[in-house]
Write a protein that holds these residues in place. Structure first.
Motif, PDB file in Angstrom:
ATOM      1  N   ASN A   1       0.764  -1.175   0.097  1.00 36.88           N
ATOM      2  CA  ASN A   1       0.134  -0.131   0.109  1.00 36.88           C
ATOM      3  C   ASN A   1       0.674   1.183  -0.175  1.00 36.88           C
ATOM      4  N   TRP A   2       1.918   1.535   1.113  1.00 38.02           N
ATOM      5  CA  TRP A   2       2.517   2.567   1.085  1.00 38.02           C
ATOM      6  C   TRP A   2       3.546   2.659   0.123  1.00 38.02           C
ATOM      7  N   GLY A   3       3.964   1.626  -0.450  1.00 39.52           N
ATOM      8  CA  GLY A   3       4.880   1.609  -1.433  1.00 39.52           C
ATOM      9  C   GLY A   3       4.256   1.867  -2.686  1.00 39.52           C
ATOM     10  N   ASN A   4       3.392   1.549  -3.165  1.00 45.57           N
ATOM     11  CA  ASN A   4       2.664   1.852  -4.351  1.00 45.57           C
ATOM     12  C   ASN A   4       2.167   3.354  -4.416  1.00 45.57           C
ATOM     13  N   TRP A   5       1.662   3.891  -3.351  1.00 42.98           N
ATOM     14  CA  TRP A   5       1.207   5.221  -3.208  1.00 42.98           C
ATOM     15  C   TRP A   5       2.527   6.159  -3.367  1.00 42.98           C
ATOM     16  N   ALA A   6       3.766   5.743  -2.630  1.00 44.89           N
ATOM     17  CA  ALA A   6       4.990   6.388  -2.906  1.00 44.89           C
ATOM     18  C   ALA A   6       5.666   6.434  -4.095  1.00 44.89           C
ATOM     19  N   PHE A   7       5.234   5.352  -5.006  1.00 44.11           N
ATOM     20  CA  PHE A   7       5.491   5.177  -6.445  1.00 44.11           C
ATOM     21  C   PHE A   7       4.776   6.046  -7.371  1.00 44.11           C
ATOM     22  N   ILE A   8       3.661   5.939  -7.094  1.00 44.75           N
ATOM     23  CA  ILE A   8       2.556   6.889  -7.655  1.00 44.75           C
ATOM     24  C   ILE A   8       3.228   8.582  -7.665  1.00 44.75           C
ATOM     25  N   ALA A   9       3.367   8.862  -6.278  1.00 49.38           N
ATOM     26  CA  ALA A   9       3.842  10.257  -6.068  1.00 49.38           C
ATOM     27  C   ALA A   9       5.099  10.411  -6.311  1.00 49.38           C
ATOM     28  N   GLY A  10       5.992   9.601  -6.740  1.00 46.89           N
ATOM     29  CA  GLY A  10       7.300   9.897  -7.433  1.00 46.89           C
ATOM     30  C   GLY A  10       8.529  10.059  -6.557  1.00 46.89           C
ATOM     31  N   ILE A  11       8.143   9.337  -5.248  1.00 46.39           N
ATOM     32  CA  ILE A  11       9.049   9.363  -4.037  1.00 46.39           C
ATOM     33  C   ILE A  11      10.218   8.393  -4.626  1.00 46.39           C
ATOM     34  N   ASN A  12      11.380   9.137  -4.121  1.00 45.11           N
ATOM     35  CA  ASN A  12      12.823   8.157  -4.382  1.00 45.11           C
ATOM     36  C   ASN A  12      12.936   7.875  -5.979  1.00 45.11           C
ATOM     37  N   ASP A  13      12.791   8.742  -6.630  1.00 43.37           N
ATOM     38  CA  ASP A  13      13.114   8.913  -8.178  1.00 43.37           C
ATOM     39  C   ASP A  13      12.431   7.665  -8.821  1.00 43.37           C
ATOM     40  N   ALA A  14      11.095   6.952  -8.249  1.00 40.05           N
ATOM     41  CA  ALA A  14      10.492   6.000  -8.979  1.00 40.05           C
ATOM     42  C   ALA A  14       9.621   6.723 -10.168  1.00 40.05           C
ATOM     43  N   LYS A  15      10.133   7.025 -11.250  1.00 43.00           N
ATOM     44  CA  LYS A  15       9.743   7.761 -12.436  1.00 43.00           C
ATOM     45  C   LYS A  15       8.785   6.871 -13.113  1.00 43.00           C
ATOM     46  N   GLU A  16       9.338   5.679 -13.488  1.00 40.12           N
ATOM     47  CA  GLU A  16       8.353   5.177 -14.350  1.00 40.12           C
ATOM     48  C   GLU A  16       7.258   4.894 -13.857  1.00 40.12           C
ATOM     49  N   SER A  17       6.108   4.584 -14.826  1.00 46.82           N
ATOM     50  CA  SER A  17       4.919   4.479 -14.561  1.00 46.82           C
ATOM     51  C   SER A  17       4.594   2.808 -14.442  1.00 46.82           C
ATOM     52  N   LYS A  18       3.860   2.717 -13.422  1.00 46.72           N
ATOM     53  CA  LYS A  18       3.652   1.164 -13.160  1.00 46.72           C
ATOM     54  C   LYS A  18       2.792   0.680 -13.924  1.00 46.72           C
ATOM     55  N   TYR A  19       1.652   1.301 -14.241  1.00 50.86           N
ATOM     56  CA  TYR A  19       0.564   0.825 -15.259  1.00 50.86           C
ATOM     57  C   TYR A  19       0.069   1.971 -16.110  1.00 50.86           C
ATOM     58  N   VAL A  20       0.297   1.400 -17.223  1.00 52.13           N
ATOM     59  CA  VAL A  20      -0.179   2.416 -18.300  1.00 52.13           C
ATOM     60  C   VAL A  20      -1.763   3.008 -17.895  1.00 52.13           C
ATOM     61  N   ILE A  21      -2.483   2.401 -17.414  1.00 53.54           N
ATOM     62  CA  ILE A  21      -3.950   2.866 -17.117  1.00 53.54           C
ATOM     63  C   ILE A  21      -3.755   3.848 -16.388  1.00 53.54           C
ATOM     64  N   ALA A  22      -2.613   4.288 -15.577  1.00 49.56           N
ATOM     65  CA  ALA A  22      -2.609   5.242 -14.559  1.00 49.56           C
ATOM     66  C   ALA A  22      -2.637   6.596 -15.359  1.00 49.56           C
ATOM     67  N   ALA A  23      -2.010   6.518 -16.631  1.00 52.04           N
ATOM     68  CA  ALA A  23      -2.045   7.866 -17.383  1.00 52.04           C
ATOM     69  C   ALA A  23      -3.373   8.079 -18.172  1.00 52.04           C
ATOM     70  N   MET A  24      -4.363   7.172 -17.984  1.00 51.84           N
ATOM     71  CA  MET A  24      -5.570   7.626 -18.688  1.00 51.84           C
ATOM     72  C   MET A  24      -6.090   8.366 -18.172  1.00 51.84           C
ATOM     73  N   GLN A  25      -7.064   9.219 -18.848  1.00 52.25           N
ATOM     74  CA  GLN A  25      -7.970  10.286 -18.449  1.00 52.25           C
ATOM     75  C   GLN A  25      -9.143   9.711 -17.666  1.00 52.25           C
ATOM     76  N   PRO A  26      -9.481   9.983 -16.618  1.00 54.34           N
ATOM     77  CA  PRO A  26     -10.779   9.377 -16.239  1.00 54.34           C
ATOM     78  C   PRO A  26     -12.091   9.442 -16.974  1.00 54.34           C
ATOM     79  N   LYS A  27     -12.174  10.453 -17.765  1.00 54.72           N
ATOM     80  CA  LYS A  27     -13.209  10.704 -18.400  1.00 54.72           C
ATOM     81  C   LYS A  27     -13.526   9.620 -19.597  1.00 54.72           C
TER      82      LYS A  27
END
Length: 441
Positions: free
Chosen positions: A389-415
């Motif tokens: 949980n905390w690792g995934n949220w930190a990843f999305i927030a870009g903590i510790n230079d975790a720059k690559e996107s975990k999932y392509v779907i995260a970049a999709m626009q909600p609409k």
């Protein structure tokens, strides 16, 4: 010569199968004392007056512990259940039953390791050893192709090296018999009310119900591959993307009702069958992500989820309480976001796609403090696991230079996302029912 008794402290390993500490205790001792403690620390209320552990997850945990007790009883053994601080309870039981040693599985998150350290210190005063085992990961720490301090921070690099140079150990055998000392007071499981929680209200729109326990976990694993076979043979499903969370094994993995190795070797059995290949491959990927986050916590400790620098924080707006509550209650006005949050609040579970998107929306669209979202998920999720949980949220927030996107779907626009869901509906902002969930309008 006096008999040797080993106390097995169950925590997030609520199973009989592939449980190294249980097997080792049975082999090394004349009798085994299985114990589970409901620690009040995890059921306290936070500064925002929410529960650290929500009622859906607590109900699941109670069911899992009850199932473990039933499984042990089938072996002629018994599980001692207590409510209280393990650093007080375990030494008391060790003295009462003349325990020679205590076994437990090592954790990685700071709260869990802190509790272990308290227990270890209390036992040390009695000249008793707390022996640590490693049993929560797919790949054993000692089998990694690098020491913990050199584990790649990049998940793709970690995945490539581990899959190329490491092997998954076989599951350990299940004990043939378990001998416990004569137990005078096994103790009763606490009720939700005794833990300070109300009974959860199961939403009529929910498509899943998670029954805690190893029995249900093994049934779910079998069902997953049965469904995979059926969908693989279905022409309509051959070209569809099947989300890895369709296995829905994460709640049982979180509290150890089933081990990652059990899941892996079941995957291995089915990988050559094209009917299973896609689902099995995605499930294996999720197991690797679980390992990655746990090893990141082991490598970096709290630094892995440290706060951003002052420069980074300058980019984060002071999200108002109203804005955060709208996100939490599913009142943002974005149908997909709101549907996901409605489902989370009403059931304690949402698919991985939902998690990535609502987290991305809170962090990058609302510019909110990501730790608030992580804490909210900690309370609500049935399958909450600290590292994931905390690792995934930190990843999305870009903590510790975790720059690559975990999932392509995260970049999709909600609409742009599918909004056909029973949870896309009109919800009132108030009042609230006794369980704390918003009443469906």
């Amino acid at each position: 010569m006096s008999e040797k008794t080993i106390l097995v402290w169950f925590r997030n390993d609520l199973r009989i199968h592939d449980n190294e500490i249980l097997l080792e205790a049975v082999r090394k001792a004349d009798s085994v004392l299985p114990v589970y403690c409901f620690d009040p620390y995890y059921f306290q209320h936070t500064a925002s007056c929410s529960s650290k552990t929500g009622n859906f997850r607590t109900r699941f945990l109670l069911e899992a512990v009850a199932d473990l007790r039933k499984s042990l009883q089938a072996y002629g053994a018994e599980l001692i259940v207590r409510t209280g601080n393990p650093a007080e309870i375990l030494p008391q039981l060790a003295e009462q039953y003349q325990v020679n040693e205590v076994y437990h599985h090592r954790e990685v998150a700071y709260e869990e390791t802190g509790i272990s350290e308290q227990v270890e210190a209390a036992l040390w005063k009695m000249r008793l050893n707390l022996k640590h085992f490693i049993g929560h990961t797919l790949y054993h720490k000692e089998d990694l192709p690098f020491p913990i301090k050199d584990i790649p921070d990049s998940f793709p690099v970690f995945k490539k090296k581990v899959e190329r140079d490491s092997n998954v150990r076989p599951c350990v055998p299940t004990p043939e018999h378990i001998v416990t000392p004569e137990i005078t007071d096994a103790g009763e499981l606490p009720t939700l009310q005794q833990l300070g929680l109300n009974e959860p209200v199961d939403d009529v729109r929910a498509t899943n119900y998670f029954q805690g326990g190893e029995t249900a976990a093994l049934a779910q694993l079998h069902q997953f591959f049965s469904k995979s076979e059926q969908s693989g043979k279905s022409k309509s499903s051959r070209n569809s993307h099947i989300n890895s969370n369709s296995s829905k094994l994460s709640p049982w993995l979180a509290v150890g009702c089933i081990s990652p190795r059990q899941v892996y070797w079941e995957i291995f059995k089915h990988m050559q069958d094209s009917s299973y290949a896609q689902n099995a491959g995605m499930l294996k990927l999720e197991l690797l992500w679980r390992d990655y986050f746990r090893f990141m916590f082991k490598k970096h400790g709290q630094k892995f989820i440290k706060a951003k620098t002052a420069e980074d924080e300058a980019e984060v707006q002071a999200t108002s309480e109203l804005e955060f509550n709208r996100w939490a209650n599913g009142e943002t006005g974005v149908p997909y976001i709101d549907a996901c949050m409605h489902e989370l609040n009403a059931t304690g579970y949402i698919c991985n796609q939902c998690r990535q998107i609502v987290a991305t929306y809170l962090v990058h669209d609302l510019k909110a403090d990501w730790t608030r979202g992580a804490a909210y998920f900690e309370e609500k999720l049935i399958d909450y696991s600290p590292a994931s949980n905390w690792g995934n949220w930190a990843f999305i927030a870009g903590i510790n230079d975790a720059k690559e996107s975990k999932y392509v779907i995260a970049a999709m626009q909600p609409k742009e996302l599918e909004t056909q869901s029973d949870f896309v509906t009109t919800w009132q902002s108030s009042p609230k029912d006794e369980a704390g969930d918003l009443i469906h309008a």
